[in-house]
Scaffold this motif. Structure first.
Motif, PDB file in Angstrom:
ATOM      1  N   PHE A  52       0.837  -1.210   0.000  1.00  0.00           N
ATOM      2  CA  PHE A  52       0.000   0.000   0.000  1.00  0.00           C
ATOM      3  C   PHE A  52       0.868   1.254   0.000  1.00  0.00           C
ATOM      4  CE2 PHE A  52      -2.161   3.556   1.841  1.00  0.00           C
ATOM      5  CZ  PHE A  52      -3.442   3.503   1.299  1.00  0.00           C
ATOM      6  N   GLN A  56       0.844   3.736  -3.155  1.00  0.00           N
ATOM      7  CA  GLN A  56       0.209   5.037  -2.909  1.00  0.00           C
ATOM      8  C   GLN A  56       1.070   6.182  -3.441  1.00  0.00           C
ATOM      9  OE1 GLN A  56      -0.307   6.132   1.180  1.00  0.00           O
ATOM     10  NE2 GLN A  56      -1.600   7.897   0.699  1.00  0.00           N
ATOM     11  N   GLY A  60      -1.774   6.844  -5.956  1.00  0.00           N
ATOM     12  CA  GLY A  60      -2.846   7.312  -5.098  1.00  0.00           C
ATOM     13  C   GLY A  60      -3.516   6.240  -4.254  1.00  0.00           C
ATOM     14  N   ILE A  61      -4.444   6.669  -3.405  1.00  0.00           N
ATOM     15  CA  ILE A  61      -5.040   5.811  -2.386  1.00  0.00           C
ATOM     16  C   ILE A  61      -5.939   4.698  -2.932  1.00  0.00           C
ATOM     17  CG2 ILE A  61      -6.728   5.807  -0.489  1.00  0.00           C
ATOM     18  CD1 ILE A  61      -5.449   8.409   0.483  1.00  0.00           C
ATOM     19  N   ALA A  64      -3.955   1.943  -4.429  1.00  0.00           N
ATOM     20  CA  ALA A  64      -3.099   1.373  -3.390  1.00  0.00           C
ATOM     21  C   ALA A  64      -3.893   0.414  -2.516  1.00  0.00           C
ATOM     22  CB  ALA A  64      -2.494   2.484  -2.539  1.00  0.00           C
ATOM     23  N   ALA A  65      -5.124   0.793  -2.189  1.00  0.00           N
ATOM     24  CA  ALA A  65      -5.994  -0.080  -1.388  1.00  0.00           C
ATOM     25  C   ALA A  65      -6.308  -1.359  -2.150  1.00  0.00           C
ATOM     26  CB  ALA A  65      -7.282   0.657  -1.034  1.00  0.00           C
ATOM     27  N   SER A 129      -9.202   2.334   2.017  1.00  0.00           N
ATOM     28  CA  SER A 129      -9.161   3.667   1.402  1.00  0.00           C
ATOM     29  C   SER A 129      -9.569   4.747   2.397  1.00  0.00           C
ATOM     30  CB  SER A 129     -10.075   3.724   0.176  1.00  0.00           C
ATOM     31  OG  SER A 129      -9.661   2.823  -0.818  1.00  0.00           O
ATOM     32  N   GLU A 130     -10.654   4.502   3.115  1.00  0.00           N
ATOM     33  CA  GLU A 130     -11.155   5.484   4.076  1.00  0.00           C
ATOM     34  C   GLU A 130     -10.168   5.684   5.224  1.00  0.00           C
ATOM     35  OE1 GLU A 130     -13.512   8.405   5.590  1.00  0.00           O
ATOM     36  OE2 GLU A 130     -13.677   7.412   3.654  1.00  0.00           O
ATOM     37  N   ALA A 132      -6.957   5.363   5.063  1.00  0.00           N
ATOM     38  CA  ALA A 132      -5.834   6.132   4.533  1.00  0.00           C
ATOM     39  C   ALA A 132      -6.188   7.613   4.430  1.00  0.00           C
ATOM     40  CB  ALA A 132      -5.425   5.590   3.169  1.00  0.00           C
ATOM     41  N   LEU A 133      -7.423   7.911   4.030  1.00  0.00           N
ATOM     42  CA  LEU A 133      -7.869   9.302   3.932  1.00  0.00           C
ATOM     43  C   LEU A 133      -7.892   9.984   5.299  1.00  0.00           C
ATOM     44  CD1 LEU A 133     -10.783   8.925   1.346  1.00  0.00           C
ATOM     45  CD2 LEU A 133      -8.596  10.101   0.988  1.00  0.00           C
ATOM     46  N   ASP A 135      -5.644   9.527   7.500  1.00  0.00           N
ATOM     47  CA  ASP A 135      -4.237   9.562   7.939  1.00  0.00           C
ATOM     48  C   ASP A 135      -3.885   8.461   8.933  1.00  0.00           C
ATOM     49  OD1 ASP A 135      -3.612  11.784   6.339  1.00  0.00           O
ATOM     50  OD2 ASP A 135      -4.400  13.150   7.860  1.00  0.00           O
ATOM     51  N   MET A 138      -1.018   3.067   7.599  1.00  0.00           N
ATOM     52  CA  MET A 138      -1.594   1.922   6.899  1.00  0.00           C
ATOM     53  C   MET A 138      -0.813   0.626   7.085  1.00  0.00           C
ATOM     54  SD  MET A 138      -4.337   3.052   6.009  1.00  0.00           S
ATOM     55  CE  MET A 138      -4.855   1.495   5.340  1.00  0.00           C
TER      56      MET A 138
END
Length: 246
Positions: A52, A56, A60-61, A64-65, A129-130, A132-133, A135, A138
């Protein structure tokens, strides 16, 4: 102990473990391998989390997820996902117990199993994903989820009976002791606490409760547990942990 760890790692993953590291272990000793489940989860989750972090930075996220979840599926060879699909095909067939167990042995994927795979994998990708958003670290979150799923699976083994005459699950189900169960849970809790603190411990508790309830429901439906239901417990334990972490 190292031979037992590598034997259990070879059993639960597709990581290339040299045969000489796990050779000569009697089958009746595999039950002691439950103590290594949290550490195996830490290793698999850390590798997934590392993917991940690398992806990333490149794309991007969301992707990556996706690749982190894909990596975890590849690392386990889809072993636990197969158990989840077979369990759902059997349980949601609304047949007699014997017919459910027969359906679970069928290698063909049914509608209920297919839907279970879609929803679980999608839930993982969206939850990762959520997180990671928000912060969330991960690498720690993925490792924590894998620790949670594998640690919680012992709740489906202790004081449960094996629902079949023979099979891989018979190595563990009904064979582990109270001490082995609690030591495994404590090791899992210690690792998750070190990675994610109190927030991680609360998510782990939710995962433990969820898998415990799942075990009771499956025991009532199938009359016991199988290797497939253990795989389902690991997959659902991971999902519950990630959602609870949110």
């Amino acid at each position: 102990m190292s031979r037992l760890f590598f034997a259990t790692l070879s059993f639960m993953s597709r990581l290339p473990v040299p045969q000489r590291w796990s050779q000569g272990l009697d089958l009746d000793r595999y039950v002691s391998g439950v103590l290594t489940f949290p550490v195996i989860g830490l290793l698999l989750g850390a590798l997934s989390g590392l993917v991940f972090v690398i992806v990333q930075a490149w794309c991007g996220i969301p992707l990556a997820a996706f690749f982190a979840v894909l990596t975890l599926a590849l690392l386990t060879g889809g072993f636990h996902l197969d158990g989840l699909a077979d369990t759902c095909d059997g349980v949601f067939s609304a047949r007699r117990r014997e017919k459910m167990l027969e359906i679970m042995r069928d290698s063909r994927l049914g509608t209920h199993g297919g839907l279970a795979l879609i929803f679980v994998l999608l839930a993982k990708v969206l939850a990762v994903s959520e997180l990671a958003l928000r912060d969330t670290p991960m690498l720690a979150a993925m490792a924590g989820a894998c620790i949670a799923g594998r640690s919680a699976s012992v709740l489906m083994m202790y004081r449960h009976r094996y629902a079949r005459e023979e099979g891989l699950g018979n190595l563990f189900i009904g064979k582990i002791t109270f001490r082995q169960t609690w030591v495994t849970l404590v090791i899992g809790a210690a690792l998750v606490a070190a990675l994610l603190g109190m927030h991680g411990l609360l998510a782990l508790l939710v995962a433990f409760i969820g898998v415990f309830i799942l075990g009771l429901l499956l025991k009532r439906t199938l009359g016991g547990q199988t290797g497939d239901t253990l795989g389902a417990a690991i997959e659902l334990g991971e999902v519950i942990f990630l959602l609870a972490l949110l």
